[in-house]
Design a protein around this motif. Structure first.
Motif, short mmCIF file in Angstrom:
data_model
loop_
_atom_site.label_atom_id
_atom_site.label_comp_id
_atom_site.label_asym_id
_atom_site.label_seq_id
_atom_site.Cartn_x
_atom_site.Cartn_y
_atom_site.Cartn_z
N UNK A 91 0.70 -1.84 0.28
CA UNK A 91 0.13 0.47 0.23
C UNK A 91 1.35 1.72 -0.27
N UNK A 92 0.53 2.13 -0.98
CA UNK A 92 1.64 3.69 -0.92
C UNK A 92 0.78 4.19 -0.04
N UNK A 93 -0.06 4.59 0.43
CA UNK A 93 0.31 5.25 1.63
C UNK A 93 0.05 4.48 2.79
N UNK A 94 0.25 3.45 3.14
CA UNK A 94 1.40 3.20 4.40
C UNK A 94 2.77 3.06 4.43
N UNK A 95 2.95 2.83 3.17
CA UNK A 95 4.36 3.50 2.97
C UNK A 95 5.34 4.22 3.31
N UNK A 96 3.97 5.60 2.89
CA UNK A 96 4.42 6.94 3.06
C UNK A 96 4.72 7.24 4.06
N UNK A 97 3.39 6.70 4.85
CA UNK A 97 3.17 6.90 6.43
C UNK A 97 4.27 6.82 7.29
N UNK A 98 4.96 5.55 7.21
CA UNK A 98 6.34 4.92 7.66
C UNK A 98 7.41 5.57 7.66
N UNK A 99 7.74 6.13 5.91
CA UNK A 99 8.68 7.01 5.06
C UNK A 99 8.82 8.13 6.10
N UNK A 100 7.49 9.06 5.84
CA UNK A 100 7.46 10.36 7.09
C UNK A 100 7.66 10.03 8.80
N UNK A 101 7.19 8.64 9.21
CA UNK A 101 7.70 8.73 10.39
C UNK A 101 8.87 8.69 11.13
N UNK A 102 9.87 7.55 9.84
CA UNK A 102 11.02 7.77 10.48
C UNK A 102 11.70 8.87 10.01
N UNK A 103 11.52 9.56 8.70
CA UNK A 103 12.35 10.54 9.12
C UNK A 103 12.02 11.39 10.05
N UNK A 104 10.79 11.33 10.83
CA UNK A 104 10.60 12.28 11.92
C UNK A 104 11.84 11.59 12.76
N UNK A 105 12.00 10.64 12.86
CA UNK A 105 13.01 10.17 13.76
C UNK A 105 14.32 10.77 13.46
N UNK A 106 14.37 10.69 12.71
CA UNK A 106 15.99 11.06 12.21
C UNK A 106 16.32 12.49 12.31
N UNK A 107 14.85 13.21 12.42
CA UNK A 107 15.07 14.60 11.89
C UNK A 107 15.72 15.11 10.57
N UNK A 108 14.42 14.47 9.50
CA UNK A 108 15.04 14.50 8.33
C UNK A 108 13.49 16.10 7.94
N UNK A 109 14.33 16.53 7.32
CA UNK A 109 13.52 18.12 6.82
C UNK A 109 12.27 17.71 6.30
N UNK A 110 11.62 18.29 6.05
CA UNK A 110 11.24 19.26 6.93
C UNK A 110 10.42 18.19 8.33
N UNK A 111 11.17 17.61 9.21
CA UNK A 111 10.12 17.21 10.23
C UNK A 111 11.73 17.38 10.87
N UNK A 112 12.46 18.53 10.81
CA UNK A 112 13.67 18.54 11.65
C UNK A 112 14.03 19.41 12.67
N UNK A 113 12.13 20.43 12.89
CA UNK A 113 13.15 21.27 13.86
C UNK A 113 13.15 20.88 15.34
#
Length: 348
Positions: A91-113
């Motif tokens: 599922x594309x939506x599920x994969x995108x949500x997990x990617x954003x969550x992992x990006x938030x965990x490691x501090x990738x922009x735009x979830x870097x603040x």
């Protein structure tokens, strides 16, 4: 801190990361991430200061949000497919949500603040753990799920992280914030190539850990947290100041230092994949990061401390600290570029 408590917390950090590494089940991977989060929070608050408590609270809220997103997305994926396998994300939506969550965990922009504010409230050793060890488990999950993610999303995250990490570090005077934005920029370089060559992402992550460890431990050695305190380093220890300059230039990716290796290989891979525009843009954003590294080198080697200082300078280095580990990773940070063919043979 009590040594027994410290041993339990450090063991929990290792357990959480190892559990995430070894798991092929989303629930076990989530448990490993949660153990990691809960183990580092007491380390953050061991310094009894309001900024440390604030940093720990912000870190807990951010990591809890990311963990909740991972749990929700993996549960939704299991409900739709009947499996908890990490490599099964149709599922594309599920994969995108997990990617954003992992990006938030490691501090990738735009979830870097959150990253710069949290790192600013910590001492240098805890900041070292947050900048290196805490990246391992989310990066392992990103490497496993990258082939199923949207390539445009990963490319956008990489470019944005490299650009914001370099641009935001230009006007900083706090060394921990500068290293936080350096971490964001380096994470962007890893994400940009994660779908094309995961081995290069692994090489970039290892080199980043070596270089960042050398930078943090050197700053710990000279007790420096602001740029203006770097002006006394040359007077205290010229050899240490010279090696710190090389470490910072290696972080900037200048040849013939080790930091040039991952950038060179990533640009080569992007060009081979038919993305010369992306490779050119990434090379240009590296110049932004190089500027504030050169700014630190200038303050350390080409300026001297004024005689009218508002704070009493620490004129002597602490000679009772162990230096074997710092010496080893400094040598790796400075002189690993000639061994690039061997590193490629081992990891690719």
């Amino acid at each position: 801190m009590n040594p027994y408590v410290l041993m339990i917390l450090v063991s929990s950090l290792g357990l959480g990361t190892t559990m995430t590494f070894a798991s092929s089940h989303w629930m076990l991977a989530w448990m490993g991430l949660e153990i990691n989060t809960m183990a580092i929070i007491p380390l953050m608050t061991q310094k009894q200061h309001p900024r440390a408590v604030e940093a720990a609270t912000k870190y807990f809220l951010v990591q809890a949000t990311a963990a909740a997103m991972i749990l929700f997305a993996s549960t939704t994926n299991a409900w739709m497919t009947g499996q908890w396998d990490i490599n099964n994300l149709p599922n594309t939506t599920t994969c995108t949500m997990i990617t954003f969550a992992l990006a938030l965990k490691i501090g990738l922009a735009p979830m870097h603040l959150w990253l710069s504010e949290v790192l600013q409230g910590l001492d240098l050793l805890t900041g070292l753990i947050l900048s290196t060890w805490q990246k391992l488990a989310p990066m392992a999950l990103l490497i496993q799920t990258a082939q199923m993610a949207d390539p445009i999303l990963l490319t956008s995250l990489g470019i944005l992280s490299s650009l914001i990490g370099g641009w935001s570090g230009l006007n900083q005077t706090q060394l921990r914030k500068i290293l936080a934005y350096s971490s964001i920029a380096h994470m962007g370089w890893m994400i940009i190539v994660i779908q094309h060559a995961p081995q290069l992402t692994l090489i970039a992550l290892l080199m980043y850990i070596f270089m960042t460890s050398a930078a943090f431990l050197t700053l710990k050695k000279v007790s420096a947290t602001k740029i203006n305190t770097l002006t006394t380093v040359w007077l205290k220890s010229p050899i240490l100041a010279a090696m710190t300059t090389l470490v910072l230039l290696s972080l900037g990716g200048l040849p013939p230092l080790t930091g040039f290796m991952p950038k060179w290989l990533i640009l080569q891979e992007l060009t081979a994949q038919g993305l010369p525009t992306v490779a050119t843009f990434m090379a240009m954003t590296a110049l932004l990061s190089l500027y504030f590294y050169l700014r630190l080198c200038y303050a350390m080697t080409l300026t001297t401390s004024p005689s009218t200082s508002n704070s009493p300078p620490h004129w002597r280095t602490q000679t009772n600290q162990p230096t074997l580990f710092l010496t080893t990773i400094t040598v790796i940070t400075v002189g690993l570029l000639p061994l690039t063919p061997m590193v490629l043979t081992m990891l690719m």
